[in-house]
Scaffold this active site. Structure first.
Site, PDB file in Angstrom:
ATOM      1  N   HIS A   1       7.656 -12.837 -10.383  1.00  0.00           N
ATOM      2  CA  HIS A   1       7.464 -13.844  -9.337  1.00  0.00           C
ATOM      3  C   HIS A   1       6.121 -14.535  -9.543  1.00  0.00           C
ATOM      4  O   HIS A   1       5.074 -13.906  -9.483  1.00  0.00           O
ATOM      5  CB  HIS A   1       7.499 -13.200  -7.945  1.00  0.00           C
ATOM      6  CG  HIS A   1       8.887 -12.854  -7.501  1.00  0.00           C
ATOM      7  ND1 HIS A   1       9.191 -12.578  -6.198  1.00  0.00           N
ATOM      8  CD2 HIS A   1      10.044 -12.756  -8.191  1.00  0.00           C
ATOM      9  CE1 HIS A   1      10.502 -12.312  -6.098  1.00  0.00           C
ATOM     10  NE2 HIS A   1      11.024 -12.405  -7.304  1.00  0.00           N
TER      11      HIS A   1
ATOM     12  N   TYR B   1       7.679 -15.109   3.379  1.00  0.00           N
ATOM     13  CA  TYR B   1       6.962 -14.492   4.504  1.00  0.00           C
ATOM     14  C   TYR B   1       7.036 -15.480   5.665  1.00  0.00           C
ATOM     15  O   TYR B   1       6.527 -16.599   5.556  1.00  0.00           O
ATOM     16  CB  TYR B   1       5.497 -14.246   4.148  1.00  0.00           C
ATOM     17  CG  TYR B   1       5.278 -13.101   3.179  1.00  0.00           C
ATOM     18  CD1 TYR B   1       5.078 -11.808   3.650  1.00  0.00           C
ATOM     19  CD2 TYR B   1       5.253 -13.300   1.799  1.00  0.00           C
ATOM     20  CE1 TYR B   1       4.862 -10.745   2.784  1.00  0.00           C
ATOM     21  CE2 TYR B   1       5.044 -12.248   0.921  1.00  0.00           C
ATOM     22  CZ  TYR B   1       4.847 -10.972   1.421  1.00  0.00           C
ATOM     23  OH  TYR B   1       4.632  -9.925   0.566  1.00  0.00           O
TER      24      TYR B   1
ATOM     25  N   PRO C   1       2.462  -2.764   5.437  1.00  0.00           N
ATOM     26  CA  PRO C   1       3.152  -3.210   4.220  1.00  0.00           C
ATOM     27  C   PRO C   1       3.056  -4.707   3.916  1.00  0.00           C
ATOM     28  O   PRO C   1       3.418  -5.119   2.818  1.00  0.00           O
ATOM     29  CB  PRO C   1       4.605  -2.791   4.455  1.00  0.00           C
ATOM     30  CG  PRO C   1       4.737  -2.623   5.930  1.00  0.00           C
ATOM     31  CD  PRO C   1       3.392  -2.257   6.451  1.00  0.00           C
TER      32      PRO C   1
ATOM     33  N   LYS D   1       0.801  -3.790  -0.714  1.00  0.00           N
ATOM     34  CA  LYS D   1      -0.328  -3.189  -1.413  1.00  0.00           C
ATOM     35  C   LYS D   1      -0.286  -1.670  -1.556  1.00  0.00           C
ATOM     36  O   LYS D   1      -1.014  -1.102  -2.366  1.00  0.00           O
ATOM     37  CB  LYS D   1      -1.639  -3.578  -0.709  1.00  0.00           C
ATOM     38  CG  LYS D   1      -2.051  -4.991  -0.960  1.00  0.00           C
ATOM     39  CD  LYS D   1      -2.510  -5.195  -2.387  1.00  0.00           C
ATOM     40  CE  LYS D   1      -2.272  -6.598  -2.845  1.00  0.00           C
ATOM     41  NZ  LYS D   1      -1.787  -6.759  -4.173  1.00  0.00           N
TER      42      LYS D   1
ATOM     43  N   TYR E   1      -3.350 -10.958  -3.593  1.00  0.00           N
ATOM     44  CA  TYR E   1      -1.932 -10.593  -3.694  1.00  0.00           C
ATOM     45  C   TYR E   1      -1.593 -10.110  -5.106  1.00  0.00           C
ATOM     46  O   TYR E   1      -0.865  -9.149  -5.282  1.00  0.00           O
ATOM     47  CB  TYR E   1      -1.055 -11.798  -3.317  1.00  0.00           C
ATOM     48  CG  TYR E   1       0.361 -11.404  -2.973  1.00  0.00           C
ATOM     49  CD1 TYR E   1       0.754 -11.219  -1.648  1.00  0.00           C
ATOM     50  CD2 TYR E   1       1.314 -11.187  -3.963  1.00  0.00           C
ATOM     51  CE1 TYR E   1       2.033 -10.845  -1.324  1.00  0.00           C
ATOM     52  CE2 TYR E   1       2.611 -10.807  -3.646  1.00  0.00           C
ATOM     53  CZ  TYR E   1       2.960 -10.641  -2.323  1.00  0.00           C
ATOM     54  OH  TYR E   1       4.241 -10.255  -2.010  1.00  0.00           O
TER      55      TYR E   1
END
Ligand SMILES: Cc1cc2nc3c(=O)[nH]c(=O)nc-3n(C[C@H](O)[C@H](O)[C@H](O)COP(=O)(O)OP(=O)(O)OC[C@H]3O[C@@H](n4cnc5c(N)ncnc54)[C@H](O)[C@@H]3O)c2cc1C
Length: 390
Positions: free
Chosen positions: A72, A201, A293, A297, A385
């Protein structure tokens, strides 16, 4: 029995550490409280940083991961009215890889069996002794063999949040920091094609939602729920209907639903234990820290500890150099707090919490707009991220 490193816990941290030590010729034994089937049955995490993939490669266990993981290069964020994308590859020059913790754990176990590594399952009543001495030892009971003992040079506590390792550090030395958020995630795994090729998200007015996946025909979706909700409180129909109301209309319209093959509630909390070393006992992963979550991570943070500890042990056995071991706790904790900061910030950005005032909601909207509009904000988010393991 005697070994160089006694590893408590056969989850991802313990197995990865064991493999990395074996690669360097450092003898070790893994002690796991549950059966192999229970460990391999845990669904949990699914997004790996590029540095973690490299680490798994160094452990000799990345063949299937490299073949089947989904790369991704970015992620979609929905602010409740419109969606925007964070371009990880363009901003940070790195990507993340979607590969289920279940698959990863199976690969680690298969590699461990291939090289003849030793795991003792069903190790009950485990206790760590003399961790402050040069000769620590571990005791446990086994139904088949009765009372057992293992002497080691070092003990690695990779036994997760509920393990015994952390609690071996005396109360007078140990400091625990915890923040429990007033919400949880309800997760559903379904054998359906994912709604989008990247994660979504969503910060909707009805609460958070996440569209994730494990592979091309296995989707993982989450919705924010009340902290006291039980998975069985939610029918599949109620879950899908709520998810559709929280994600952008274009995605809701093409969402493929199906029966859930796993449904569970994940609490939202952050926890850090200091120090992460006591004498010859070293903590790794969930044994020392937990993050909510959001931002994926947990498993990556665990792998980062394992990278540091394996390197420090290799250095010690190669040359007697102790600086890596002596600095382990400070280095791992500095990183853990950064990961907690990122995970809590990202959680706060996207969730609705009880008692939030109109003032709080306007600040949240401003924060989302800043992420959408400012390259500098995107850089911080993207770098966090894609990784803390470099
Ligand atoms: C329900 C749930 C959902 C999650 N979802 C996500 C997610 O979506 N994304 C994400 O990034 N992270 C997620 N995480 C976090 C992620 O799964 C963990 O960070 C990761 O599993 C940490 O690995 P670990 O090996 O340190 O600990 P664990 O996976 O907890 O492994 C510890 C092992 O030690 C064993 N053990 C415990 N006590 C003893 C003992 N006394 N003696 C011997 N063995 C013992 C346990 O049986 C276990 O096998 C989730 C965690 C949970 C609990």
């Amino acid at each position: 029995m005697r070994t160089k490193v006694a590893i408590i816990g056969g989850g991802p941290s313990g197995l990865l550490l064991s493999l990395l030590l074996h690669q360097a010729g450092i003898d070790n034994v893994v002690l796991e409280r549950k059966t192999r089937e229970v460990v391999l049955g845990r669904v949990r995490a699914g997004v790996l940083e590029e540095g973690v993939v490299a680490l798994i490669g160094a452990a000799g266990a990345s063949d299937l991961l490299r073949k089947h993981a989904l790369r991704h290069d970015g992620t979609v964020i929905y602010d409740g009215t419109s969606a925007f994308r964070i371009d990880f590859a363009g901003i940070s020059g790195q990507s993340v890889f979607v590969y289920g913790q279940q698959d990863l754990t199976r690969d680690l176990y298969d590699r461990h069996a291939e090289i003849g590594g030793q795991i003792i399952f069903n190790a009950e009543n485990l206790a760590i002794h003399d961790a402050k001495s040069d000769s620590p030892f571990v005791t446990w009971t086994s139904e088949a063999q009765g009372a057992m003992q293992l002497r080691a040079d070092f003990v690695a506590g990779c036994d997760g949040f509920h393990g015994v390792s952390r609690r071996t550090i005396p109360d007078t030395v140990r400091h625990e920091y915890e923040k429990v958020l007033p919400a949880a995630w309800l997760g559903v795994l379904s054998q359906t094609s994912p709604v989008h090729h990247e994660l979504i998200y969503a910060a909707s007015a009805r609460g958070f939602a996440l569209c994730s996946m494990r592979h091309h025909n296995l989707s993982r979706y989450y919705i924010q729920c009340v902290a006291t909700d039980l998975a069985e409180d939610w029918s599949d129909e109620a879950f899908w209907s709520e998810l559709k109301r929280r994600i952008p209309g274009e995605f809701a319209a093409k969402l493929v639903t199906g029966p859930s093959i796993e449904k569970s509630v994940v609490p939202l909390r952050a926890f850090v234990c200091e120090p992460m070393q006591w004498g010859r006992l070293f903590l790794c992963g969930d044994a020392a820290h937990i993050v909510p979550p959001t931002g994926a991570k947990g498993l990556n943070a665990a792998a980062a500890d394992v990278a540091d500890l394996s390197m420090a042990l290799c250095q010690f056995y190669a040359s007697g150099e102790q600086s890596g071991l002596e600095g382990y706790s400070a280095t791992a904790l500095a990183r853990a707090w950064k990961i907690v900061r990122f995970s809590l910030w990202f959680t706060g950005l996207l969730h609705r919490f009880p008692g939030q005032s109109p003032f709080d909601l306007n600040l949240q909207r401003a924060d989302l707009a800043q992420l959408r509009d400012h390259a500098a904000m995107q850089k911080i988010m993207s770098d966090s991220y894609v990784g803390f393991v470099r």
